[in-house]
Design a protein around this motif. Sequence first.
Motif, PDB file in Angstrom:
ATOM      1  N   GLY A 189     -22.343  -8.699  -1.981  1.00 18.49           N
ATOM      2  CA  GLY A 189     -21.003 -10.090  -2.076  1.00 18.49           C
ATOM      3  C   GLY A 189     -19.774  -9.522  -2.628  1.00 18.49           C
ATOM      4  N   ALA A 190     -18.817 -10.453  -2.516  1.00 10.65           N
ATOM      5  CA  ALA A 190     -17.769  -9.692  -2.418  1.00 10.65           C
ATOM      6  C   ALA A 190     -17.273  -9.952  -3.447  1.00 10.65           C
ATOM      7  CB  ALA A 190     -16.886 -11.664  -1.822  1.00 10.65           C
ATOM      8  N   THR A 191     -17.625 -10.637  -5.161  1.00 12.69           N
ATOM      9  CA  THR A 191     -17.850 -10.690  -6.312  1.00 12.69           C
ATOM     10  C   THR A 191     -17.291  -8.957  -6.866  1.00 12.69           C
ATOM     11  OG1 THR A 191     -19.351 -11.135  -6.138  1.00 12.69           O
ATOM     12  CG2 THR A 191     -17.919 -12.555  -6.558  1.00 12.69           C
ATOM     13  N   TYR A 192     -18.742  -8.900  -5.718  1.00 14.71           N
ATOM     14  CA  TYR A 192     -18.133  -6.853  -6.477  1.00 14.71           C
ATOM     15  C   TYR A 192     -17.212  -6.229  -5.181  1.00 14.71           C
ATOM     16  CZ  TYR A 192     -21.809  -8.599  -9.869  1.00 14.71           C
ATOM     17  OH  TYR A 192     -22.690  -8.798 -10.829  1.00 14.71           O
ATOM     18  N   PRO A 193     -16.285  -6.169  -5.015  1.00 16.42           N
ATOM     19  CA  PRO A 193     -15.983  -5.108  -4.429  1.00 16.42           C
ATOM     20  C   PRO A 193     -15.567  -3.413  -4.437  1.00 16.42           C
ATOM     21  CG  PRO A 193     -14.043  -6.313  -6.215  1.00 16.42           C
ATOM     22  CD  PRO A 193     -15.069  -6.605  -6.374  1.00 16.42           C
ATOM     23  N   VAL A 194     -15.485  -3.019  -5.302  1.00 16.47           N
ATOM     24  CA  VAL A 194     -16.179  -1.781  -5.526  1.00 16.47           C
ATOM     25  C   VAL A 194     -17.762  -1.502  -5.038  1.00 16.47           C
ATOM     26  CG1 VAL A 194     -16.403   0.465  -7.464  1.00 16.47           C
ATOM     27  CG2 VAL A 194     -14.379  -1.882  -7.559  1.00 16.47           C
ATOM     28  N   ASP A 195     -18.096  -1.769  -5.130  1.00 21.00           N
ATOM     29  CA  ASP A 195     -19.778  -1.557  -4.341  1.00 21.00           C
ATOM     30  C   ASP A 195     -19.566  -2.268  -3.205  1.00 21.00           C
ATOM     31  OD1 ASP A 195     -20.085  -1.526  -7.123  1.00 21.00           O
ATOM     32  OD2 ASP A 195     -20.862  -3.637  -7.669  1.00 21.00           O
ATOM     33  N   LEU A 196     -19.291  -3.565  -3.053  1.00 18.15           N
ATOM     34  CA  LEU A 196     -19.159  -3.832  -1.505  1.00 18.15           C
ATOM     35  C   LEU A 196     -18.587  -2.489  -0.645  1.00 18.15           C
ATOM     36  CD1 LEU A 196     -19.066  -5.076   1.002  1.00 18.15           C
ATOM     37  CD2 LEU A 196     -17.122  -6.969   0.380  1.00 18.15           C
ATOM     38  N   ALA A 197     -17.678  -1.423  -1.045  1.00 14.59           N
ATOM     39  CA  ALA A 197     -17.045  -0.793  -1.019  1.00 14.59           C
ATOM     40  C   ALA A 197     -17.884   0.848  -0.821  1.00 14.59           C
ATOM     41  CB  ALA A 197     -15.285  -0.351  -1.844  1.00 14.59           C
ATOM     42  N   LEU A 198     -18.743   0.746  -1.925  1.00 13.15           N
ATOM     43  CA  LEU A 198     -19.415   1.822  -1.484  1.00 13.15           C
ATOM     44  C   LEU A 198     -20.664   1.784  -0.300  1.00 13.15           C
ATOM     45  CD1 LEU A 198     -19.713   2.586  -5.520  1.00 13.15           C
ATOM     46  CD2 LEU A 198     -18.521   3.963  -3.883  1.00 13.15           C
ATOM     47  N   ILE A 199     -20.618   0.353  -0.354  1.00  4.40           N
ATOM     48  CA  ILE A 199     -22.263   0.119   0.695  1.00  4.40           C
ATOM     49  C   ILE A 199     -21.493   0.223   2.114  1.00  4.40           C
ATOM     50  CG2 ILE A 199     -23.049  -1.905   1.431  1.00  4.40           C
ATOM     51  CD1 ILE A 199     -23.339  -2.869  -1.132  1.00  4.40           C
ATOM     52  N   ARG A 200     -20.317   0.177   2.453  1.00  6.35           N
ATOM     53  CA  ARG A 200     -19.380   0.339   3.297  1.00  6.35           C
ATOM     54  C   ARG A 200     -19.583   1.484   3.741  1.00  6.35           C
ATOM     55  NH1 ARG A 200     -20.106  -2.297   7.270  1.00  6.35           N
ATOM     56  NH2 ARG A 200     -18.992  -3.569   7.466  1.00  6.35           N
ATOM     57  N   GLN A 201     -19.408   2.552   2.742  1.00  7.65           N
ATOM     58  CA  GLN A 201     -19.238   4.236   3.203  1.00  7.65           C
ATOM     59  C   GLN A 201     -20.004   3.971   3.786  1.00  7.65           C
ATOM     60  OE1 GLN A 201     -17.724   5.768  -0.490  1.00  7.65           O
ATOM     61  NE2 GLN A 201     -15.952   4.695  -0.571  1.00  7.65           N
ATOM     62  N   ARG A 202     -21.228   3.770   3.216  1.00 12.20           N
ATOM     63  CA  ARG A 202     -22.944   4.523   3.174  1.00 12.20           C
ATOM     64  C   ARG A 202     -23.547   4.033   4.656  1.00 12.20           C
ATOM     65  NH1 ARG A 202     -26.371   6.315  -1.229  1.00 12.20           N
ATOM     66  NH2 ARG A 202     -25.142   6.973  -2.900  1.00 12.20           N
ATOM     67  N   CYS A 203     -22.506   2.676   4.967  1.00 11.46           N
ATOM     68  CA  CYS A 203     -23.119   1.783   6.886  1.00 11.46           C
ATOM     69  C   CYS A 203     -22.384   1.237   7.261  1.00 11.46           C
ATOM     70  CB  CYS A 203     -23.586   0.727   5.883  1.00 11.46           C
ATOM     71  SG  CYS A 203     -25.390   0.994   4.491  1.00 11.46           S
ATOM     72  N   PRO A 204     -21.369   1.890   7.500  1.00  8.10           N
ATOM     73  CA  PRO A 204     -20.266   2.431   8.328  1.00  8.10           C
ATOM     74  C   PRO A 204     -19.916   1.106   9.508  1.00  8.10           C
ATOM     75  CG  PRO A 204     -20.886   4.010   8.920  1.00  8.10           C
ATOM     76  CD  PRO A 204     -21.132   3.457   7.704  1.00  8.10           C
ATOM     77  N   ASP A 205     -21.243   1.262  10.232  1.00  5.19           N
ATOM     78  CA  ASP A 205     -21.864   0.820  11.387  1.00  5.19           C
ATOM     79  C   ASP A 205     -22.449  -0.827  11.707  1.00  5.19           C
ATOM     80  OD1 ASP A 205     -20.518   2.696  12.506  1.00  5.19           O
ATOM     81  OD2 ASP A 205     -23.048   4.021  12.760  1.00  5.19           O
ATOM     82  N   LEU A 206     -23.239  -1.207  10.610  1.00  7.70           N
ATOM     83  CA  LEU A 206     -23.855  -2.261  10.000  1.00  7.70           C
ATOM     84  C   LEU A 206     -22.994  -3.726  10.062  1.00  7.70           C
ATOM     85  CD1 LEU A 206     -26.464  -1.493   8.077  1.00  7.70           C
ATOM     86  CD2 LEU A 206     -26.425  -1.013  10.679  1.00  7.70           C
TER      87      LEU A 206
END
Length: 281
Positions: A189-206
């Motif tokens: 969810g875009a409503t949790y940008p900090v969490d979104l950034a952490l997920i992106r760090q874990r999954c840079p290619d998805l």
Amino acid sequence: MAFRERLEQAIARNQSLLCIGLDPDPERFPEGVTRDARGIVAFNRAIVAATSDLVCAYKPNLAFYLAHGAAGIEALAETRQLVPPEIPVILDAKLSDIASTSAAYAQAVFEALGFDAVTVHPYLGSEALEPFFAYADRGVFVLVRTSNPGAVELQDAPVGEAGDPLYLWLADRVREWNERYGNLGIVAGATYPVDLALIRQRCPDLPILAPGVGAQGGDLEEAVRAGISEGNGPLLVTVSRAILYASRGSDFAQAARDVARRLRDRIERVRAEMQEQATGR
């Protein structure tokens, strides 16, 4: 052609990370559009015709069609056919069940209805999702961090030896599953940008599907900065109501186009700024 390739081509062709949610609410239809299943098709036809050069994908939500029974499912099937073939269409249905039932769901979504991708939930584990994964040319977006306020109730629970919040633990699982199948993505969810950034760090290619901008209050710029990858994982910024119901007058399609264009352009400005920062210019 695989879903990921079609998605990346649409992003490049339209210079867009915008995904429009086709979530028809007849109570909000403009004057002159009937508040029934036929009206849904007419409304969606106008929206798609006005915006198809501004998006990377469309995302109908199954619930808005099921509410109209058999006629609604027919409207969903017609809506799928309204979208130009070069634009991917994701069915937002959040499906999953025991494997035999998931196989029937996957057949319905990918074969009978012809969607390019679907959203699923992981609560039953990977065994229940494998029938979706097996469609190698289609995309499967797994719910990891949802956009609703109540997401924290379960998704922040600490799990595993490291005590990561459940949503990050799930992101790791999706990354691992994708190493085998190659057609997975994440809903964050875009409503949790900090969490979104952490997920992106874990999954840079998805690929990440990020709902919540617009009526749900997610900040567009924050979401884009959080979700853009240093790898090659695409971000799909999903907006529904803010675009669909920009006007209740006869100009509703043009108003939807105007909002969609502004959102697309805002996203592109952030992408350009990030690229300049990354290259040091």
